[in-house]
Motif scaffolding. Structure first.
Motif, short mmCIF file in Angstrom:
data_model
loop_
_atom_site.label_atom_id
_atom_site.label_comp_id
_atom_site.label_asym_id
_atom_site.label_seq_id
_atom_site.Cartn_x
_atom_site.Cartn_y
_atom_site.Cartn_z
N ILE A 61 0.84 -1.20 0.00
CA ILE A 61 0.00 0.00 0.00
C ILE A 61 0.87 1.24 0.00
N THR A 62 0.25 2.38 -0.27
CA THR A 62 1.03 3.62 -0.39
C THR A 62 0.80 4.60 0.75
N GLY A 63 -0.09 4.31 1.67
CA GLY A 63 -0.29 5.24 2.76
C GLY A 63 -1.32 4.77 3.77
N ARG A 64 -1.48 5.59 4.80
CA ARG A 64 -2.36 5.29 5.93
C ARG A 64 -3.81 5.06 5.53
N ASP A 65 -4.26 5.73 4.48
CA ASP A 65 -5.66 5.60 4.08
C ASP A 65 -6.04 4.16 3.78
N PHE A 66 -5.05 3.35 3.39
CA PHE A 66 -5.32 1.96 3.02
C PHE A 66 -5.15 0.99 4.19
N LEU A 67 -4.67 1.47 5.34
CA LEU A 67 -4.40 0.58 6.45
C LEU A 67 -5.64 -0.15 6.98
N PRO A 68 -6.76 0.53 7.24
CA PRO A 68 -7.90 -0.21 7.80
C PRO A 68 -8.33 -1.40 6.94
N THR A 69 -8.43 -1.21 5.65
CA THR A 69 -8.83 -2.29 4.75
C THR A 69 -7.76 -3.37 4.70
N SER A 70 -6.51 -2.97 4.60
CA SER A 70 -5.42 -3.94 4.49
C SER A 70 -5.26 -4.77 5.76
N LEU A 71 -5.36 -4.13 6.93
CA LEU A 71 -5.24 -4.86 8.18
C LEU A 71 -6.43 -5.79 8.38
N SER A 72 -7.59 -5.38 7.94
CA SER A 72 -8.77 -6.23 8.01
C SER A 72 -8.57 -7.47 7.17
N ALA A 73 -8.00 -7.30 5.98
CA ALA A 73 -7.75 -8.42 5.08
C ALA A 73 -6.71 -9.37 5.68
N VAL A 74 -5.70 -8.82 6.35
CA VAL A 74 -4.67 -9.65 6.98
C VAL A 74 -5.32 -10.51 8.07
N GLY A 75 -6.22 -9.93 8.85
CA GLY A 75 -6.90 -10.67 9.89
C GLY A 75 -7.75 -11.80 9.36
#
Length: 78
Positions: A61-75
């Motif tokens: 990802i390129t920034g914080r805006d993508f963290l919630p979705t990306s961390l959710s996917a990791v979980g």
């Protein structure tokens, strides 16, 4: 239990996040700025930046805006 970032045994979809990277990323995803994260975790703002840089690279990802979705996917991969 698989390390964060590993799938269901078919191999990792991306390199696993360390516990420290996950803690920093979770706070950033909640909207905390680097200074706040550093104070909460008793680390330096520079360390926060380093962790986030590695997290962004590992998650592709390129920034914080993508963290919630990306961390959710990791979980969901566990």
């Amino acid at each position: 239990m698989n390390p964060v970032g590993h799938g269901n045994g078919a191999g990792p979809t991306h390199p696993p996040l360390t516990r420290a990277e996950l803690r920093v990323a979770a706070l950033a995803a909640q909207g905390c700025v680097n200074r706040e994260i550093a104070e909460r975790l008793f680390i330096t703002p520079s360390t926060v930046e380093q962790h986030l840089t590695r997290v962004f690279k590992k998650l592709g990802i390129t920034g914080r805006d993508f963290l919630p979705t990306s961390l959710s996917a990791v979980g969901r991969e566990d």
